[in-house]
Design a protein around this motif. Sequence first.
Motif, PDB file in Angstrom:
ATOM      1  N   LYS A   1       3.696  60.325 -14.984  1.00  0.00           N
ATOM      2  CA  LYS A   1       3.583  59.779 -16.334  1.00  0.00           C
ATOM      3  C   LYS A   1       3.179  60.874 -17.313  1.00  0.00           C
ATOM      4  CE  LYS A   1       1.852  55.536 -14.168  1.00  0.00           C
ATOM      5  NZ  LYS A   1       0.667  54.657 -13.990  1.00  0.00           N
TER       6      LYS A   1
ATOM      7  N   SER B   1      -0.992  59.700  -5.663  1.00  0.00           N
ATOM      8  CA  SER B   1      -1.382  60.166  -6.999  1.00  0.00           C
ATOM      9  C   SER B   1      -0.234  60.835  -7.750  1.00  0.00           C
ATOM     10  CB  SER B   1      -2.556  61.131  -6.908  1.00  0.00           C
ATOM     11  OG  SER B   1      -2.204  62.283  -6.154  1.00  0.00           O
TER      12      SER B   1
ATOM     13  N   GLY C   1      -4.200  61.491 -10.610  1.00  0.00           N
ATOM     14  CA  GLY C   1      -4.443  60.126 -10.176  1.00  0.00           C
ATOM     15  C   GLY C   1      -3.462  59.192 -10.829  1.00  0.00           C
ATOM     16  N   SER C   2      -2.874  58.311 -10.063  1.00  0.00           N
ATOM     17  CA  SER C   2      -1.938  57.305 -10.578  1.00  0.00           C
ATOM     18  C   SER C   2      -0.808  57.919 -11.401  1.00  0.00           C
ATOM     19  CB  SER C   2      -2.683  56.258 -11.415  1.00  0.00           C
ATOM     20  OG  SER C   2      -3.680  55.623 -10.644  1.00  0.00           O
TER      21      SER C   2
ATOM     22  N   LYS D   1      -0.791  60.609 -13.183  1.00  0.00           N
ATOM     23  CA  LYS D   1      -1.213  61.326 -14.388  1.00  0.00           C
ATOM     24  C   LYS D   1      -2.086  62.521 -14.039  1.00  0.00           C
ATOM     25  CE  LYS D   1      -1.477  57.085 -17.191  1.00  0.00           C
ATOM     26  NZ  LYS D   1      -2.374  56.247 -18.024  1.00  0.00           N
TER      27      LYS D   1
END
Length: 235
Positions: free
Chosen positions: A26, A46, A214-215, A217
Amino acid sequence: MSKILLKLIGVNKFYHMGEVTVEALKDISLEINEHEITVILGPSGSGKSTLLNMIGGMDRPSAGSIFFYDRDLTRLDDQELTLYRRREIGFVFQFYNLIADLTALENVELAANLVKNPLSSRKVLEKVGLAARKNHFPSQLSGGEQQRVAIARALVKNPRLLLCDEPTGALDLATGQKILSLLKKINEELGTTIIIVTHNSAISTMAHNIIRMGSGKILEIIANPHPVPPERIAW
């Protein structure tokens, strides 16, 4: 002053799984200087390995740009991207991916044949401490020795960028320290830019730069003015 080797601008990666869209990356923007070690740190899921695949030209972003020096990788066709991977990138993975019926030397020579101006296969094996094991098959080598062959195979192409995905993940502490020390030696002696992807936060202390993810980003980018010698790292 170091030159920027890699520059990512607004990189996104989406995977469509039926009616569900998974956002693996992202809006990733970052710069990586040449001749430095960077660790990309994060838990499973991640996005760190997806990011490594984008940098290595093994996958394409859904949006955004990736520059290798002044070259926009997102504008390359498949053949140009293959040549980029072959000429500029060395890959080291957690599982060594050696060809079982080739000796250590033959595994390295196979990679050397892919490029125009490779390093000496025998000298590279000597650099990674395996000159005496060059005629052994992977099944005759320990895990640490197989990983050193994998590093030699990546290094023989004389790449400007070495990408390492969990290079110590299958190794015990003592062997992992030796592999990290070898990567540090390669960085210092050859000036090779190295990116290491790992979930192991202890390894990040050896890097010049730490990128926490993380996630999908980037959560934090940390400059580390005093990298820790790999032999002092414990986990």
